[in-house]
Design a protein around this motif. Structure first.
Motif, PDB file in Angstrom:
ATOM      1  N   LYS A  12       0.138  -3.321 -18.073  1.00  0.00           N
ATOM      2  CA  LYS A  12       0.499  -2.096 -17.461  1.00  0.00           C
ATOM      3  C   LYS A  12      -0.953  -1.437 -17.158  1.00  0.00           C
ATOM      4  N   ILE A  13      -2.160  -1.602 -17.943  1.00  0.00           N
ATOM      5  CA  ILE A  13      -3.169  -0.901 -17.533  1.00  0.00           C
ATOM      6  C   ILE A  13      -3.766  -1.769 -16.493  1.00  0.00           C
ATOM      7  N   SER A  14      -3.737  -2.770 -16.309  1.00  0.00           N
ATOM      8  CA  SER A  14      -4.414  -3.651 -15.122  1.00  0.00           C
ATOM      9  C   SER A  14      -3.655  -3.346 -14.013  1.00  0.00           C
ATOM     10  N   ALA A  15      -2.287  -3.155 -14.263  1.00  0.00           N
ATOM     11  CA  ALA A  15      -1.757  -2.768 -13.012  1.00  0.00           C
ATOM     12  C   ALA A  15      -1.949  -1.423 -12.447  1.00  0.00           C
ATOM     13  N   ASN A  16      -2.012  -0.458 -13.254  1.00  0.00           N
ATOM     14  CA  ASN A  16      -2.060   1.045 -12.989  1.00  0.00           C
ATOM     15  C   ASN A  16      -3.397   1.273 -12.272  1.00  0.00           C
ATOM     16  N   ILE A  17      -4.577   0.390 -13.158  1.00  0.00           N
ATOM     17  CA  ILE A  17      -5.848   0.574 -12.483  1.00  0.00           C
ATOM     18  C   ILE A  17      -6.223  -0.225 -11.183  1.00  0.00           C
ATOM     19  N   GLY A  18      -5.233  -1.200 -11.091  1.00  0.00           N
ATOM     20  CA  GLY A  18      -5.535  -1.970  -9.849  1.00  0.00           C
ATOM     21  C   GLY A  18      -4.994  -0.833  -8.539  1.00  0.00           C
ATOM     22  N   ALA A  19      -3.737  -0.314  -8.874  1.00  0.00           N
ATOM     23  CA  ALA A  19      -3.138   0.323  -7.733  1.00  0.00           C
ATOM     24  C   ALA A  19      -4.111   1.585  -7.469  1.00  0.00           C
ATOM     25  N   HIS A  20      -4.663   2.323  -8.568  1.00  0.00           N
ATOM     26  CA  HIS A  20      -5.549   3.373  -8.412  1.00  0.00           C
ATOM     27  C   HIS A  20      -6.590   2.966  -7.467  1.00  0.00           C
ATOM     28  N   TYR A  21      -7.193   1.625  -7.807  1.00  0.00           N
ATOM     29  CA  TYR A  21      -8.391   1.468  -6.891  1.00  0.00           C
ATOM     30  C   TYR A  21      -7.829   1.128  -5.403  1.00  0.00           C
ATOM     31  N   VAL A  22      -6.877   0.784  -5.020  1.00  0.00           N
ATOM     32  CA  VAL A  22      -6.415   0.735  -3.515  1.00  0.00           C
ATOM     33  C   VAL A  22      -6.516   1.995  -3.030  1.00  0.00           C
ATOM     34  N   ASP A  23      -6.235   3.078  -3.716  1.00  0.00           N
ATOM     35  CA  ASP A  23      -6.125   4.445  -3.058  1.00  0.00           C
ATOM     36  C   ASP A  23      -7.273   5.143  -3.130  1.00  0.00           C
ATOM     37  N   LYS A  24      -8.132   4.990  -4.272  1.00  0.00           N
ATOM     38  CA  LYS A  24      -9.078   6.007  -4.716  1.00  0.00           C
ATOM     39  C   LYS A  24     -10.350   5.329  -4.753  1.00  0.00           C
ATOM     40  N   ALA A  25     -10.788   3.917  -4.189  1.00  0.00           N
ATOM     41  CA  ALA A  25     -11.949   3.265  -4.524  1.00  0.00           C
ATOM     42  C   ALA A  25     -13.095   4.291  -3.867  1.00  0.00           C
ATOM     43  N   ARG A  26     -14.099   4.382  -4.642  1.00  0.00           N
ATOM     44  CA  ARG A  26     -15.439   5.066  -4.009  1.00  0.00           C
ATOM     45  C   ARG A  26     -15.695   4.107  -2.628  1.00  0.00           C
ATOM     46  N   LYS A  27     -16.357   5.013  -1.798  1.00  0.00           N
ATOM     47  CA  LYS A  27     -16.939   4.309  -0.596  1.00  0.00           C
ATOM     48  C   LYS A  27     -18.440   3.950  -0.824  1.00  0.00           C
ATOM     49  N   PRO A  34     -11.044  -2.407  -1.145  1.00  0.00           N
ATOM     50  CA  PRO A  34     -10.443  -3.164  -1.942  1.00  0.00           C
ATOM     51  C   PRO A  34      -9.594  -4.335  -1.159  1.00  0.00           C
ATOM     52  N   GLY A  35      -9.679  -5.376  -1.726  1.00  0.00           N
ATOM     53  CA  GLY A  35      -8.886  -6.608  -1.052  1.00  0.00           C
ATOM     54  C   GLY A  35      -9.410  -7.174   0.147  1.00  0.00           C
ATOM     55  N   SER A  36     -10.343  -6.691   0.562  1.00  0.00           N
ATOM     56  CA  SER A  36     -11.110  -7.274   1.517  1.00  0.00           C
ATOM     57  C   SER A  36     -12.030  -8.632   1.332  1.00  0.00           C
ATOM     58  N   ASN A  37     -12.808  -9.135   2.355  1.00  0.00           N
ATOM     59  CA  ASN A  37     -13.486 -10.175   2.215  1.00  0.00           C
ATOM     60  C   ASN A  37     -14.997  -9.877   1.100  1.00  0.00           C
ATOM     61  N   PRO A 212      -4.931   7.425 -13.960  1.00  0.00           N
ATOM     62  CA  PRO A 212      -3.797   6.483 -13.981  1.00  0.00           C
ATOM     63  C   PRO A 212      -3.506   5.588 -15.156  1.00  0.00           C
ATOM     64  N   VAL A 213      -4.203   5.700 -16.367  1.00  0.00           N
ATOM     65  CA  VAL A 213      -3.682   4.954 -17.477  1.00  0.00           C
ATOM     66  C   VAL A 213      -3.737   6.139 -18.633  1.00  0.00           C
ATOM     67  N   GLN A 214      -3.450   7.161 -18.205  1.00  0.00           N
ATOM     68  CA  GLN A 214      -3.314   8.175 -19.513  1.00  0.00           C
ATOM     69  C   GLN A 214      -2.209   7.963 -20.377  1.00  0.00           C
ATOM     70  N   GLU A 215      -1.100   7.439 -19.781  1.00  0.00           N
ATOM     71  CA  GLU A 215      -0.068   7.026 -20.792  1.00  0.00           C
ATOM     72  C   GLU A 215      -0.466   6.068 -21.688  1.00  0.00           C
ATOM     73  N   GLN A 216      -1.077   5.068 -21.449  1.00  0.00           N
ATOM     74  CA  GLN A 216      -1.537   3.946 -22.009  1.00  0.00           C
ATOM     75  C   GLN A 216      -2.716   4.165 -23.194  1.00  0.00           C
ATOM     76  N   CYS A 217      -3.512   5.474 -23.084  1.00  0.00           N
ATOM     77  CA  CYS A 217      -4.514   5.617 -23.536  1.00  0.00           C
ATOM     78  C   CYS A 217      -4.415   6.344 -24.904  1.00  0.00           C
ATOM     79  N   ALA A 218      -5.158   5.281 -25.835  1.00  0.00           N
ATOM     80  CA  ALA A 218      -4.671   5.802 -27.456  1.00  0.00           C
ATOM     81  C   ALA A 218      -5.676   6.928 -28.001  1.00  0.00           C
TER      82      ALA A 218
END
Length: 355
Positions: A12-27, A34-37, A212-218
């Motif tokens: 779940k952590i990996s999936a949420n972090i990956g999805a967040h990066y697609v939308d919010k990656a710093r330029k 994300p996902g390019s060459n 994006p991983v608040q719910e998984q954060c201990a």
């Protein structure tokens, strides 16, 4: 946390972090979207060396300056070390700059201009440690490598409430990062974790409401995010004393080249009294004459000690110095001398004092 719950949480952590990066990656100038060459390994290596113990904001302009002046690793290898050190001035931790050129020469002369792809081979390069090797392997070559910088260390220690004090806790943090690092896309995942650590899971006042991983954060579940990672008590830094010497003649200032080994090695600087991390300077001027001493004009903090600097200004008209290593530099072009920040502070103080 039960052991059998970890794989599900990790996924779940990996999936949420990956999805967040697609939308919010710093330029950033050294990144590919994300996902390019995959990005240029030279750019990844250069940026990772610059980013060691230095902020992204500080590195951007240096990275752009270096890649304009030396667009390839081969051109950096052919550069004079003095020019590389001068271009690095102000970025700090100058051993990185010396190793930068050594590594460029090694890659160019021994490896035919190609960076190795495997983490184990990258570790053999001058100035490349465990973190940098993992980052280059993952980001530049798509290898599955476990990348842990300070931002990731903070994020992962909070996700799993790892309370073993640093540095002993680093092994547990790395093991946890290993479990959540995906087999494919490890470079994007590592950069996503860096982004979250830098912009959301900050040391103070973390922005948990947008994480994006608040719910998984201990740590969030415990309501004690800033407790992690657990750091040892800070040691009191020793304070050293140094004296710099200002000799001016006809709009020029006398500079010296620091010894090749040791702190700020090989860099242009004001003449000084031999100060070091382990001892005060001797305060003796480089030549006889009348000197006016200004006490404690600069305070500068290094990793393991602080330095208080006096500035002695030469007062006589006749300058009796004929050393072979003298450098006379035009004061109106002093910014181009590439002085380390410590010495640049003293120059700024003196120029302001003259007005």
């Amino acid at each position: 946390m039960a052991v059998d719950s970890f794989p599900a949480k990790a996924r779940k952590i990996s999936a949420n972090i990956g999805a967040h990066y697609v939308d919010k990656a710093r330029k950033l100038p050294w990144r590919s979207p994300p996902g390019s060459n995959l990005p240029d390994p030279y750019h990844v290596w250069l940026s990772e060396v610059m980013l060691q113990q230095t902020t992204v904001g500080a590195v951007k302009s240096y990275f752009e300056k270096f890649t304009r002046r030396w667009p390839t690793v081969q051109e950096l290898a052919r550069a004079d070390e003095a020019d590389v050190m001068a271009a690095w001035a102000g970025l700090g931790y100058y051993a990185r700059a010396r190793n930068l050129r050594k590594c460029a020469v090694h890659v160019t002369d021994i490896l035919d201009g190609r960076f190795p792809q495997k983490e184990s081979e990258l570790l053999q390069l001058p100035g490349v440690g465990a973190y940098t090797a993992a980052a280059i392997a993952a980001i530049a070559f798509g290898e599955r490598a476990v990348v842990v910088d300070a931002n990731i260390e903070r994020l992962v220690s909070r996700l799993f409430a790892i309370d073993t004090p640093l540095p002993r806790g680093k092994a547990e943090i790395r093991a946890a990062m290993d479990r959540i690092t995906p087999k494919h896309g490890a470079g994007d995942f590592a950069q996503a974790c860096m982004d979250i650590g830098a912009t959301i899971c900050t040391s103070k006042n973390p922005k948990c409401e947008i994480c994006p991983v608040q719910e998984q954060c201990a740590a969030h579940a415990l309501g004690n995010m800033e407790f992690f990672p657990v750091k040892p008590p800070k040691k009191t830094k020793p304070v050293r004393r140094a004296r710099f010497f200002w000799v001016e003649q006809q709009g020029r200032i006398l500079l010296a080249t620091r010894p090749p080994k040791g702190m700020l090695g090989g860099m242009r600087a004001l003449p000084d009294d031999g100060w070091a991390a382990g001892n005060d300077g001797h305060a003796k001027p480089p030549m006889a004459g009348k000197w006016q001493v200004h006490d404690n004009i600069v305070q500068h903090s290094f990793t393991h000690f602080s330095l208080e600097v006096d500035l002695a200004v030469y007062q006589d008209e006749k300058i009796a110095t004929n050393k072979d290593d003298n450098i006379w530099w035009a004061l109106d072009q002093i910014a181009e001398a590439g002085l380390p920040t410590l010495y640049a502070k003293a120059v700024r103080w003196k120029l302001k004092e003259k007005k």
